[in-house]
Design an enzyme around this catalytic site. Sequence first.
Site, mmCIF file in Angstrom:
data_model
loop_
_atom_site.group_PDB
_atom_site.id
_atom_site.type_symbol
_atom_site.label_atom_id
_atom_site.label_comp_id
_atom_site.label_asym_id
_atom_site.label_seq_id
_atom_site.Cartn_x
_atom_site.Cartn_y
_atom_site.Cartn_z
ATOM 1 N N GLU A 214 0.852 -1.358 0.013
ATOM 2 C CA GLU A 214 -0.108 0.012 -0.094
ATOM 3 C C GLU A 214 0.872 1.217 0.093
ATOM 4 O OE1 GLU A 214 -3.008 0.429 -0.618
ATOM 5 O OE2 GLU A 214 -3.507 2.350 0.103
ATOM 6 N N ASP A 215 1.984 1.188 0.775
ATOM 7 C CA ASP A 215 2.553 2.379 1.026
ATOM 8 C C ASP A 215 4.106 2.808 0.448
ATOM 9 O OD1 ASP A 215 0.807 2.851 2.696
ATOM 10 O OD2 ASP A 215 1.795 2.705 4.696
#
Length: 738
Positions: A91-92
């Site tokens: 996600e990051d």
Amino acid sequence: MEQEKKLVPNGGYPMHTFEDLKALYFVYIKSEKGRKIVEDAYLLAKEKHAGVFRKSGEPYIQHPIEVAYILAQLEAGPATLASGLLHDTVEDTDLTIEEIRKRFGDDVALIVDSLTKIQRMKLSKRKETDFEAEDHRKIFLGMARDVRVILVKLADRLHNLRTLDSLSPERQKAIAKESLEVFTPIAHRLGIYTIQSEMEDLSLKYLEPEKYKTILDLLNQREANRQESLTSLKKRIADILFEHKIPFRMESRVKSIYSIYRKMYKKGYTFDEIYDVLAIRIITKTEMNCYEILGIIHATYKPIPGRFKDYIAMPKPNMYQSLHTTIVSGDGNIYEVQIRTEEMDKIAETGIAAHWRYKEGENYNPKEEQRDIEEKLHWFRDFVSMSGEGEKGSAEEFMAALSNDIFNANVYVFTPLGKVIELPTGATTLDFAYKIHTKVGDQAVGATVNGALVPLNTVLKTGDVCEIKTSKTSPGPNLGWLDIAKTSSAKAHIKKAIQKREASVESREALVRKGREWCLSVFEKEGIGPGEMDRLLGEERVLANFHVDSRDALYAMVAGKSPTPQGLLDFLNVKREKRAPKLLKGADKRSSSCPVVIDGGEGVMIGLAHCCTPIPGDHIVGFVSKGKGIIVHRANCPNVASSTRLLEARWRDDLGVATYPVDIEVYANDRANLLADILVMLSSKGIVCSDLKAHLIKENMNCIIAMTVFVPDAGTLDDVFTALKGVRGVYDGKRIIH
Ligand code: MN
């Protein structure tokens, strides 16, 4: 001016290094391979999160380390620990699931992928009022698909709660609320008491800070007194158990702040009325020991009636087992006493994780283990309404089906605005459309799922964002849709829509019939038979004038009295005069140009019928119409065949150069330039034509061309037909009678 926030690394909790984590999992993960997976995951996560800091100030990697640490306290296996370390990377950072799969295998990839999808839903940011906590839990469970995903998510959320101070009060409250509504019930159902109670207390701290502090103060006030009383009670019990030579260890615990809060603020107890603020836990070896100890305690202290509970014989749905009793100690304090074995204690603290606990060995099979856990978790049955009690299949099949029902029973799909639509597994975009609105379903032509254009039979998954494409000109439901739709509600709507449409087709037919009959009754008085009426009213100019696209539509309008049959006649009379002035003139007795001779018809107006378009050379008859003189038909015209008002008629012998209209149809195999070639041929023979209409039959690519040709006689018409058949593609031609 914004107040500067004091940043507390890791929320003031002790920070763990990877070495701390390693020390923890080295105790129970012995294989080199397992240990290496965890360490590799750490190194990759550290590299990917490098240079990024959390709002609370420490390097980002601290968060995944703490998440893995919480998991290691539950003795989670290497795949779960690695997933905990990697849970935010996709996600990051620029790390992909494919890369994770390549390096750590399918298990870790699956867990991280699920966590990423759950994260992307950003559940706590959704504001819809109809977004119930129960939906929320189901969506989460539906997306989790694997108990390990739930474990990592719980650990992730717990660490976020521990470090909530660095966020805005609104975010703090939103996350705390979501934790209480969505995650603590799941932790409870899974029996993971350690996570459940810490989450509850932390959530309460942010949601009800004052009440939280009140309870904390009350606990602290009683602390000194409690310690003294507790020590003497424990000593006394220990002495007796030693005497009886029963193996044991003893712990004491204070009831969680959240449980006290529930008793005080939800159930209306005062703090001093809560019996079990203090609990002594006696952990022993066997079930038998438990009952022995209970007997000894009851013989020594006065038990409070109605407080004894045997959760050993009757475990809680989350597998919790223990004996509970409440006693009055020598100094008048009230204690709850919990008696259980080591195994029961482990389950009481870590619930599902106690069973989940990583087992080493070659034959370790996560799927089998998950099944085993699910089998022990009675609450899973909450999700399933098992019909047909005495089912045959093996236990394994039963568990497989059960697990399928839990994780796959329903899918939760989002509208573009974030509304949740619950559908059964296997439901399609068409089901989704009908769930939105019947009208959306009826007009659906396609859909987009997660931005991609897809057909209506696309099966939806939890987390999909679906939008239905509708069209007002959609042909609407058909029988094929009944196979596409999986929900009974959509099927019912589709059936209804089809029936409704058939009924409306039927009623339209009735309207057409009614309008036509009315027209006929009026037209016949004017000497126009049904065939001729149909032909006249089918003419392009008539349709255009009344703004309809077919004769039937016109009849249907007549049934609604707009226009009336008289209105149609008025319009047609204008046209008829244009078409047949010469003939009517020819009917003039003084003129010798009337082409037809009728014996006994002298001085009467004579006209040529429009239905069978007679031309010189045809056998003809005269039909005596009311008030309109004599209409000449071909002798074989069905419109007059049964009439009793016929007169003999014949063509004059001395006809001039006049031409007469005759309606014909030409049949051909369609091809490019067919019509042009026909027109060129006619023109080369000096034949005038009008009202040409071509109709293509798609099934066989045949073409029917209707037209009116102007010829002097039947012999010329025969020549025309011969010439027409010489045009490539044309295979037949004939006169028609309307
Ligand atoms: Mn996280």
